[in-house]
Design an enzyme around this catalytic site. Structure first.
Site, PDB file in Angstrom:
ATOM      1  N   CYS A  93       0.810  -1.227   0.000  1.00  0.00           N
ATOM      2  CA  CYS A  93       0.000   0.000   0.000  1.00  0.00           C
ATOM      3  C   CYS A  93       0.839   1.270   0.000  1.00  0.00           C
ATOM      4  O   CYS A  93       0.334   2.347  -0.311  1.00  0.00           O
ATOM      5  CB  CYS A  93      -0.909   0.020   1.215  1.00  0.00           C
ATOM      6  SG  CYS A  93      -1.792  -1.507   1.418  1.00  0.00           S
ATOM      7  N   HIS A 137      -4.045   6.593   3.068  1.00  0.00           N
ATOM      8  CA  HIS A 137      -4.326   5.308   2.440  1.00  0.00           C
ATOM      9  C   HIS A 137      -5.680   4.814   2.942  1.00  0.00           C
ATOM     10  O   HIS A 137      -5.972   4.868   4.134  1.00  0.00           O
ATOM     11  CB  HIS A 137      -3.220   4.312   2.800  1.00  0.00           C
ATOM     12  CG  HIS A 137      -3.549   2.903   2.429  1.00  0.00           C
ATOM     13  ND1 HIS A 137      -4.013   2.568   1.183  1.00  0.00           N
ATOM     14  CD2 HIS A 137      -3.515   1.744   3.153  1.00  0.00           C
ATOM     15  CE1 HIS A 137      -4.233   1.258   1.139  1.00  0.00           C
ATOM     16  NE2 HIS A 137      -3.938   0.745   2.322  1.00  0.00           N
ATOM     17  N   ASN A 170     -10.286  -1.081  -0.091  1.00  0.00           N
ATOM     18  CA  ASN A 170      -8.833  -0.892  -0.015  1.00  0.00           C
ATOM     19  C   ASN A 170      -8.210  -1.373  -1.328  1.00  0.00           C
ATOM     20  O   ASN A 170      -8.206  -2.566  -1.611  1.00  0.00           O
ATOM     21  CB  ASN A 170      -8.295  -1.707   1.171  1.00  0.00           C
ATOM     22  CG  ASN A 170      -6.780  -1.625   1.305  1.00  0.00           C
ATOM     23  OD1 ASN A 170      -6.100  -1.078   0.443  1.00  0.00           O
ATOM     24  ND2 ASN A 170      -6.269  -2.171   2.386  1.00  0.00           N
TER      25      ASN A 170
HETATM   26  N1  ACO Z   1     -18.492 -10.363   8.284  1.00  0.00           N
HETATM   27  C1  ACO Z   1     -19.005 -10.680   9.482  1.00  0.00           C
HETATM   28  N2  ACO Z   1     -18.249 -11.020  10.526  1.00  0.00           N
HETATM   29  C2  ACO Z   1     -16.920 -11.033  10.354  1.00  0.00           C
HETATM   30  C3  ACO Z   1     -16.312 -10.709   9.132  1.00  0.00           C
HETATM   31  C4  ACO Z   1     -17.151 -10.365   8.063  1.00  0.00           C
HETATM   32  N3  ACO Z   1     -16.689 -10.032   6.860  1.00  0.00           N
HETATM   33  N4  ACO Z   1     -14.983 -10.826   9.260  1.00  0.00           N
HETATM   34  C5  ACO Z   1     -14.738 -11.187  10.528  1.00  0.00           C
HETATM   35  N5  ACO Z   1     -15.911 -11.330  11.189  1.00  0.00           N
HETATM   36  C6  ACO Z   1     -16.105 -11.709  12.580  1.00  0.00           C
HETATM   37  C7  ACO Z   1     -14.958 -12.485  13.157  1.00  0.00           C
HETATM   38  O1  ACO Z   1     -15.064 -13.842  12.836  1.00  0.00           O
HETATM   39  C8  ACO Z   1     -15.116 -12.233  14.636  1.00  0.00           C
HETATM   40  O2  ACO Z   1     -16.103 -13.074  15.125  1.00  0.00           O
HETATM   41  P1  ACO Z   1     -15.925 -13.780  16.550  1.00  0.00           P
HETATM   42  O3  ACO Z   1     -15.836 -12.646  17.562  1.00  0.00           O
HETATM   43  O4  ACO Z   1     -17.146 -14.590  16.679  1.00  0.00           O
HETATM   44  O5  ACO Z   1     -14.659 -14.567  16.468  1.00  0.00           O
HETATM   45  C9  ACO Z   1     -15.678 -10.811  14.693  1.00  0.00           C
HETATM   46  O6  ACO Z   1     -16.185 -10.532  13.377  1.00  0.00           O
HETATM   47  C10 ACO Z   1     -14.648  -9.766  15.044  1.00  0.00           C
HETATM   48  O7  ACO Z   1     -13.487  -9.963  14.227  1.00  0.00           O
HETATM   49  P2  ACO Z   1     -12.238  -9.025  14.369  1.00  0.00           P
HETATM   50  O8  ACO Z   1     -11.176  -9.504  13.445  1.00  0.00           O
HETATM   51  O9  ACO Z   1     -11.892  -8.865  15.814  1.00  0.00           O
HETATM   52  O10 ACO Z   1     -12.848  -7.646  13.836  1.00  0.00           O
HETATM   53  P3  ACO Z   1     -12.176  -6.232  13.853  1.00  0.00           P
HETATM   54  O11 ACO Z   1     -13.042  -5.303  14.552  1.00  0.00           O
HETATM   55  O12 ACO Z   1     -10.730  -6.300  14.251  1.00  0.00           O
HETATM   56  O13 ACO Z   1     -12.204  -5.852  12.320  1.00  0.00           O
HETATM   57  C11 ACO Z   1     -10.784  -5.749  10.396  1.00  0.00           C
HETATM   58  C12 ACO Z   1     -11.533  -6.658  11.379  1.00  0.00           C
HETATM   59  C13 ACO Z   1     -11.796  -4.855   9.682  1.00  0.00           C
HETATM   60  C14 ACO Z   1     -10.073  -6.626   9.390  1.00  0.00           C
HETATM   61  C15 ACO Z   1      -9.774  -4.883  11.178  1.00  0.00           C
HETATM   62  O14 ACO Z   1      -9.013  -5.688  12.041  1.00  0.00           O
HETATM   63  C16 ACO Z   1      -8.861  -4.134  10.269  1.00  0.00           C
HETATM   64  O15 ACO Z   1      -9.262  -3.225   9.571  1.00  0.00           O
HETATM   65  N6  ACO Z   1      -7.551  -4.468  10.276  1.00  0.00           N
HETATM   66  C17 ACO Z   1      -6.593  -3.808   9.451  1.00  0.00           C
HETATM   67  C18 ACO Z   1      -6.712  -4.363   8.085  1.00  0.00           C
HETATM   68  C19 ACO Z   1      -5.942  -3.542   7.133  1.00  0.00           C
HETATM   69  O16 ACO Z   1      -5.916  -2.355   7.198  1.00  0.00           O
HETATM   70  N7  ACO Z   1      -5.332  -4.278   6.224  1.00  0.00           N
HETATM   71  C20 ACO Z   1      -4.675  -3.744   5.167  1.00  0.00           C
HETATM   72  C21 ACO Z   1      -3.533  -2.825   5.535  1.00  0.00           C
HETATM   73  S1  ACO Z   1      -2.221  -3.020   4.511  1.00  0.00           S
HETATM   74  C22 ACO Z   1      -2.811  -3.148   3.018  1.00  0.00           C
HETATM   75  O17 ACO Z   1      -3.656  -2.373   2.697  1.00  0.00           O
HETATM   76  C23 ACO Z   1      -2.322  -4.241   2.089  1.00  0.00           C
END
Ligand code: ACO
Length: 342
Positions: A129, A269, A299
């Protein structure tokens, strides 16, 4: 590595080449829109979950026949037209991507042929990114040193091709697109004023594509195990992303001697609305000054900043003389921030 152009130096060197600027910008995204509601039909997810956790409402997904260089070339042609620059005026092409057309040659070579550039140096950079900002910072140094006068910098991705469409924790987050900028010299106060860039390879396993390289070449097993797709520990990436983006933004503002009030637009980003808000809040930048495209593109990794800049310029949100702050964070981990006058 880290360098900057303090404002003192900018003033002292007026009349010479100071801070290569963006002369023209262009973007290209696929026509095909995939909404959160569409994804609800395919996997166990909901519009509400995606919207509240990430800010994403829909994303663009390329059809099977479209590769990275197709979007990149279109964005490059639009940037050249926007700058009023002919392809044969370009002295180098730098392309940031994590989804190249082919492991080799570089996607930049495919784009060079499509756009009709001269036989100039062209190459890809792998900084996920942060790829576009790494490219801009590199281009700036090429222009400053007189190695090149005009450089085409592109960020382009077809991430849909490396997603596991059954993994709800990753496939809802990403989209396809390309953005390009013509970088050239200016001495009117416009251009790059300060930057920072860095990486920490110790964090590489938190976000990666495990197979398809020399570590784990493609086999029937790697394909069956979906190892050619994005693997991410979302929670950990989130924490590091917030920390790196906040640190980078504060660093460039301090280097340039500017405050949050001086900044006209912050173009981060577009990975997650919560990361963008947390970064802006830490820097004291009001949310009205944070430019967002995440709701419509998701993203798009290296493409996200140049696509956002192109949209912001087309909408009149960035005007000549504006002070623009950008910051990125990506796999590697890599990060970068750049402060420039439009
Ligand atoms: N739909 C519904 N539920 C979901 C989904 C989905 N798509 N994905 C995960 N869940 C569930 C999980 O299974 C979990 O359930 P559980 O509590 O029963 O186990 C619950 O939602 C919470 O999951 P978390 O991973 O804790 O959710 P979080 O609030 O952390 O959000 C996210 C996840 C959006 C991925 C966040 O962690 C994030 O944005 N991380 C950074 C990602 C990022 O920026 N990546 C790219 C950066 S670098 C680049 O761009 C290449």
């Amino acid at each position: 590595m880290d360098s900057t152009t303090p404002q003192v130096a900018v003033k002292a060197r007026r009349g010479t080449i100071v801070g290569a600027r963006i002369e023209g910008i262009g973007a290209a995204v696929p026509d095909n829109v995939v909404t959160n509601h569409d994804l609800e039909q395919r996997i166990d997810t909901s519009d509400e979950w995606i919207r509240t956790r990430t800010g994403i409402v829909e994303r663009r997904i390329a059809p099977p026949e479209i590769a990275c260089s197709d979007l990149a070339a279109k964005a490059a042609e639009r940037a050249l037209e926007n700058a009023g620059v002919a392809p044969d005026e370009i002295d180098a092409l730098i392309l940031g991507t994590a989804t190249p057309d082919t492991p080799f040659p570089s996607t930049a070579c495919w784009v060079q042929a499509k756009v009709g550039l001269r036989k100039v140096p062209v190459f890809d950079i792998s900084a996920a990114c942060s790829g576009f900002l790494y490219g801009y910072i590199l281009a700036d140094s090429l222009v400053r040193t007189g190695t090149a006068r005009k450089v085409l910098v592109i960020g382009a991705e077809v991430l849909s091709k490396i997603l596991n469409w059954e993994d709800r924790t990753t496939c809802v987050l990403f989209g396809d697109g390309a953005g390009a900028a013509v970088i050239g010299p200016r001495d009117e106060g416009s251009g790059l004023l300060a930057h920072t860039w860095g990486a920490d390879g110790n964090l590489a396993p938190l976000l990666w594509q495990p197979a398809g390289g020399s570590r784990t070449p493609a086999t029937v097993e790697t394909v069956e195990q979906r190892l050619h797709t994005i693997h991410m520990k979302g929670n950990e990436v989130y924490k590091h992303a917030v920390k790196a983006m906040q640190g980078a933004v504060l660093e460039v503002m301090e280097k340039a001697g500017v405050t949050e009030e001086d900044i006209d637009l912050f173009v981060p980003h577009q990975a997650n609305i919560r990361i963008m808000q947390a970064t802006a809040e830490r820097a004291g930048i009001p949310l009205e000054k944070v430019y967002r495209t995440i709701q419509k593109y998701g993203n798009s990794s290296a493409a996200s900043i140049p696509v956002a800049l192109a949209d912001a310029a087309a909408e009149g949100r960035i005007r000549k003389g504006d002070l623009v702050l950008t910051a990125a964070f990506g796999a590697g981990f890599t990060w970068a921030a750049a402060l420039f006058r439009w």
